[in-house]
Scaffold this active site. Structure first.
Site, short mmCIF file in Angstrom:
data_model
loop_
_atom_site.label_atom_id
_atom_site.label_comp_id
_atom_site.label_asym_id
_atom_site.label_seq_id
_atom_site.Cartn_x
_atom_site.Cartn_y
_atom_site.Cartn_z
N GLU A 39 42.21 -40.11 41.70
CA GLU A 39 42.55 -41.46 41.24
C GLU A 39 41.76 -42.50 42.02
OE1 GLU A 39 46.71 -42.20 41.43
OE2 GLU A 39 47.22 -40.73 39.86
N ARG A 96 27.04 -44.64 21.66
CA ARG A 96 26.55 -43.79 20.57
C ARG A 96 27.67 -43.33 19.65
NH1 ARG A 96 22.62 -39.89 24.07
NH2 ARG A 96 24.11 -40.46 25.71
N LYS A 192 12.37 -37.21 11.80
CA LYS A 192 12.88 -35.94 12.32
C LYS A 192 14.22 -35.62 11.67
CE LYS A 192 15.43 -38.00 16.16
NZ LYS A 192 16.74 -37.73 15.61
N ASP A 218 12.35 -46.85 22.43
CA ASP A 218 13.71 -46.42 22.10
C ASP A 218 14.66 -47.05 23.10
OD1 ASP A 218 15.63 -45.19 20.59
OD2 ASP A 218 14.90 -43.15 20.91
N ALA A 224 15.61 -35.93 26.43
CA ALA A 224 14.16 -36.09 26.23
C ALA A 224 13.61 -35.17 25.15
CB ALA A 224 13.38 -35.88 27.54
N GLY A 225 14.48 -34.46 24.44
CA GLY A 225 14.03 -33.57 23.38
C GLY A 225 13.34 -34.31 22.25
#
EC number: 2.7.6.1
Length: 309
Positions: A39, A96, A192, A218, A224-225
């Site tokens: 905590e 996201r 992609k 970006d 990093a793919g």
């Protein structure tokens, strides 16, 4: 004069130090401790009564801990009679998860917005939200700055002979177009198909990159793919070099290994998230002067419009 104070969470203390240095205002004292069960405990060590307070805290990994720390700091400051509380969140975690992409999933970015407001924050300043519409999740002012404010000058200083701006996916076209317009360059798009989370497959190059210096832009670079596969595809199509400008260096999983492979000639990021490793082909640009200026202008009730480009 009411005065203002700057507090830092533990997510990115060096970032907060640089902001305070720019403003010639020492960081205020707050003790952040953890009990044996994990905590978080906060103690504000100086008076903030009647002061305008700014908390600097990225909600990067460990995301949940850093988010809770922000909320608990806010509660402590609110209960200490601060006049106003502005959260400076250089990297906004959970951004996201901004929509229902599948059935029976949450919109966590909205939940986080609710928590931030419920804690007592009056204003938020961040940079390159993954989805601009997240500003609409709040009923308080949200200043969403753009990483291009530092990237554009860096790109110009490179004096490229045959540069082109690239988007690593269809979703980033608007961002790429904005940078390209500002720099007077054309754009290329890497189309992609994402099969599952954190894995992507480069499908097609839309535009001519032969003998060109490609600059991918970006908001986030995570594993990093996507970026590395995009760079591979661009070089297969004849690109002379590939540089990537990504605001938030999340860099999880095999990210450092992929960047070290050299497929990307250079990765340029900002200091919204502290790097875990230093690599020769990673360049860090600081956005601390931008956020320091936001703090100064908000406190003095001045417009921040000129900070948006």
């Amino acid at each position: 004069m009411r005065g203002y104070k700057i507090f830092s969470g533990s997510a990115n203390v060096e970032f907060a130090r640089q902001v305070s240095k720019y403003l010639s205002l020492p960081l205020s004292d707050a003790g952040v401790k953890r009990f044996s069960d994990g905590e978080i405990s906060v103690q504000i060590d100086e008076s903030v009564r009647g002061k305008d307070v700014f908390i600097i805290q990225s909600t990067c990994a460990p995301t949940n801990d850093n988010l809770m720390e922000l909320l608990i700091l806010t509660d402590a400051l609110r209960r200490s009679s601060a006049n106003s509380i502005t959260a400076i969140i250089p990297y906004f975690g959970y951004a996201r998860q901004d929509r229902k992409a599948n059935p029976r999933v949450p919109i966590t970015a909205k939940l986080v917005a609710n928590l931030i407001q419920a804690a007592g924050i009056d204003r938020v300043a961040t940079i390159d939200l993954h989805a601009g519409q997240i500003q609409g999740f709040f009923d308080i002012p949200v200043d969403n700055l753009y990483g291009s404010i530092v990237f554009n000058d860096y790109i110009k200083a490179k004096h490229f002979k045959n540069a082109i701006i690239g988007s690593p996916d269809i979703g980033g076209v608007a961002r790429a177009r904005s940078v390209a317009k500002h720099l007077g360059l054309d754009i290329v798009i890497v189309d992609k198909r994402r099969e599952k989370a954190n894995e992507s497959e480069v499908m097609n190059i839309i535009g001519d990159v032969k003998d060109k210096e490609v600059i991918l832009v970006d908001d986030i670079i995570d594993t990093a793919g996507t970026i590395v596969k995009a760079a591979e595809a661009l070089k297969e199509k004849g690109a002379k070099s590939v540089m990537a400008c990504c605001t938030h260096a999340v860099l999880s999983g095999k990210a450092y290994e992929r960047i070290a492979s050299g497929v990307l000639d250079e990765l340029v990021v900002t200091d919204t998230i502290p790097l875990k490793e230093q690599l020769p082909n990673i360049k860090v640009l600081s956005v601390t002067p931008v956020f320091a200026e936001v703090i100064r202008r908000v406190y003095h009730n001045e417009s921040v419009n000129s900070l948006f480009i």
